[in-house]
Write an enzyme that holds these catalytic residues in place. Structure first.
Site, PDB file in Angstrom:
ATOM      1  N   ASP A 187      21.315 -50.956 -23.529  1.00  0.00           N
ATOM      2  CA  ASP A 187      21.901 -51.049 -22.044  1.00  0.00           C
ATOM      3  C   ASP A 187      20.197 -52.364 -21.347  1.00  0.00           C
ATOM      4  O   ASP A 187      19.358 -51.781 -21.922  1.00  0.00           O
ATOM      5  CB  ASP A 187      21.114 -50.036 -21.358  1.00  0.00           C
ATOM      6  CG  ASP A 187      22.016 -49.727 -19.458  1.00  0.00           C
ATOM      7  OD1 ASP A 187      23.199 -50.809 -19.822  1.00  0.00           O
ATOM      8  OD2 ASP A 187      21.614 -49.231 -18.764  1.00  0.00           O
ATOM      9  N   ASN A 199      33.492 -49.757 -19.090  1.00  0.00           N
ATOM     10  CA  ASN A 199      32.977 -51.311 -18.922  1.00  0.00           C
ATOM     11  C   ASN A 199      34.680 -51.893 -18.017  1.00  0.00           C
ATOM     12  O   ASN A 199      33.690 -53.076 -17.758  1.00  0.00           O
ATOM     13  CB  ASN A 199      32.627 -51.582 -20.118  1.00  0.00           C
ATOM     14  CG  ASN A 199      30.894 -51.174 -20.133  1.00  0.00           C
ATOM     15  OD1 ASN A 199      30.569 -50.836 -21.265  1.00  0.00           O
ATOM     16  ND2 ASN A 199      30.063 -50.334 -19.353  1.00  0.00           N
TER      17      ASN A 199
HETATM   18  C1  IPE Z   1      26.511 -47.715 -20.797  1.00  0.00           C
HETATM   19  O1  IPE Z   1      25.711 -48.873 -20.408  1.00  0.00           O
HETATM   20  C2  IPE Z   1      27.609 -48.731 -21.950  1.00  0.00           C
HETATM   21  C3  IPE Z   1      26.792 -49.193 -22.888  1.00  0.00           C
HETATM   22  C4  IPE Z   1      25.737 -49.510 -23.642  1.00  0.00           C
HETATM   23  C5  IPE Z   1      28.129 -50.223 -24.234  1.00  0.00           C
HETATM   24  P1  IPE Z   1      27.020 -49.169 -18.373  1.00  0.00           P
HETATM   25  O2  IPE Z   1      25.804 -49.460 -18.130  1.00  0.00           O
HETATM   26  O3  IPE Z   1      28.004 -49.124 -18.630  1.00  0.00           O
HETATM   27  O4  IPE Z   1      26.590 -47.473 -18.158  1.00  0.00           O
HETATM   28  P2  IPE Z   1      25.748 -46.921 -17.041  1.00  0.00           P
HETATM   29  O5  IPE Z   1      27.139 -48.138 -15.843  1.00  0.00           O
HETATM   30  O6  IPE Z   1      24.390 -47.481 -16.159  1.00  0.00           O
HETATM   31  O7  IPE Z   1      25.747 -45.342 -16.845  1.00  0.00           O
HETATM   32  C1  IPE Z   2      24.364 -53.475 -21.600  1.00  0.00           C
HETATM   33  O1  IPE Z   2      23.864 -53.811 -20.845  1.00  0.00           O
HETATM   34  C2  IPE Z   2      26.005 -54.189 -22.372  1.00  0.00           C
HETATM   35  C3  IPE Z   2      27.331 -53.251 -21.797  1.00  0.00           C
HETATM   36  C4  IPE Z   2      27.092 -52.599 -20.914  1.00  0.00           C
HETATM   37  C5  IPE Z   2      28.255 -53.882 -22.572  1.00  0.00           C
HETATM   38  P1  IPE Z   2      24.361 -54.044 -19.170  1.00  0.00           P
HETATM   39  O2  IPE Z   2      24.914 -54.989 -18.780  1.00  0.00           O
HETATM   40  O3  IPE Z   2      24.777 -52.613 -19.062  1.00  0.00           O
HETATM   41  O4  IPE Z   2      22.945 -54.452 -18.547  1.00  0.00           O
HETATM   42  P2  IPE Z   2      22.555 -53.844 -16.950  1.00  0.00           P
HETATM   43  O5  IPE Z   2      22.403 -52.096 -16.674  1.00  0.00           O
HETATM   44  O6  IPE Z   2      23.394 -54.552 -15.820  1.00  0.00           O
HETATM   45  O7  IPE Z   2      21.360 -54.648 -16.874  1.00  0.00           O
HETATM   46 MG    MG Z   3      24.207 -50.958 -17.724  1.00  0.00          MG
END
Ligand code: IPE
Ligand code: IPE
Ligand code: MG
Length: 254
Positions: A33, A81
């Site tokens: 993340d 997602n």
């Molecule tokens: C978790 O990250 C999913 C992945 C890393 C693929 P998210 O960014 O989707 O999670 P939340 O929304 O902060 O819980």
């Molecule tokens: C994790 O990074 C990747 C996926 C969930 C696919 P994020 O896209 O959630 O990055 P932040 O949490 O918005 O910084």
């Molecule tokens: Mg995220």
């Protein structure tokens, strides 16, 4: 006067030092993340963060082999997602397809066995084909398992397992934890020992919710694209200092 100060305090996790001879977690799960915030901090579009994050997988995978980790499950795309803007979802789909095309030869040559966890049938057919091909081509490799959780949700996985158990006509009295585990996406993998979350949150976000029942959880504020070899060693060092009791008490306290 004996009291709370008479105990030797346990050294803080921040001081944990990685011991290459110590216990190594066999299966590590990573919630990758913080790509978006990494990009924003640099004045870049979120897509640049996802590119940097995708690139980082290779670095952490190589270090995992070095340390002796046997299975790495990476959370690449959750069932939640899909709720992101379409252009971001499209970009993430393209990135996984691109990574397979660019890296499959090299991963295969290095003995990496690729597995997938998630609902593959819901992604576009050409990507499904690429993923199935990567799994098939690397099936005899054994330097490390790279299990990609893609269109993965822990609840979806449990629902899918229940459906399969019912389809097979297994009677209720024969449904045990073992039976449920055997109907998950990757029945042959051991449960994760350590779950690492980058980007600073303290939640599972639907990642391996069944399998992580007794995993050690480690959260770091470091954004995924910046999570390097030293950060991985730090996470494993903290794991090595944890006391895994699995509900029991210490022998010395009997
Ligand atoms: C978790 O990250 C999913 C992945 C890393 C693929 P998210 O960014 O989707 O999670 P939340 O929304 O902060 O819980
Ligand atoms: C994790 O990074 C990747 C996926 C969930 C696919 P994020 O896209 O959630 O990055 P932040 O949490 O918005 O910084
Ligand atoms: Mg995220």
């Amino acid at each position: 006067m004996p009291g709370i100060f008479s105990r030797t305090p346990k050294s803080s996790e921040a001081d944990a030092i990685f011991d290459p001879q110590g216990v190594i977690p066999g299966h590590v799960g990573i919630i990758m993340d913080g790509n978006g915030r990494w990009a924003r901090a640099r004045g870049l579009p979120r897509a640049a963060g996802h590119r940097a994050g995708t690139k980082n997988i290779r670095r952490v995978l190589t270090e995992s082999v070095e340390i002796g980790i046997k299975v790495l499950t990476i959370y690449a795309f959750s069932t939640e997602n899909w709720a992101r803007p379409k252009d971001e979802v499209d970009h993430l789909m393209r990135l996984i397809s691109q990574s397979i095309q660019e890296q499959l030869d090299d991963l295969d040559a290095n003995g990496v066995r690729i597995l997938h966890s998630g609902r593959l049938e819901e992604v576009n057919p050409s990507l499904q084909k690429e993923i199935r091909h990567a799994i098939d081509r690397t099936r005899h490799n054994d330097s490390i398992v790279l299990n990609v959780a893609f269109n993965y949700g822990g609840r979806a996985e449990i629902v899918d397992a229940i459906k399969e158990i019912m389809r097979e006509g297994i009677p209720p009295e024969e449904v045990t934890e073992e039976v449920v585990s055997q109907h998950l996406y990757t029945p042959d993998l051991p449960d994760p020992d350590l779950i690492i979350r980058t980007g600073g949150e303290f939640r599972l976000s639907n990642f391996l919710i069944w399998q992580a029942a007794y995993a050690e959880f480690y959260s770091t504020p470091v954004y995924w694209p910046d999570f390097d070899e030293a950060e991985l060693r730090k996470a494993v060092a903290v794991f090595q200092h944890r006391d895994r009791r699995f509900g029991k008490i210490e022998d010395t306290e009997r």
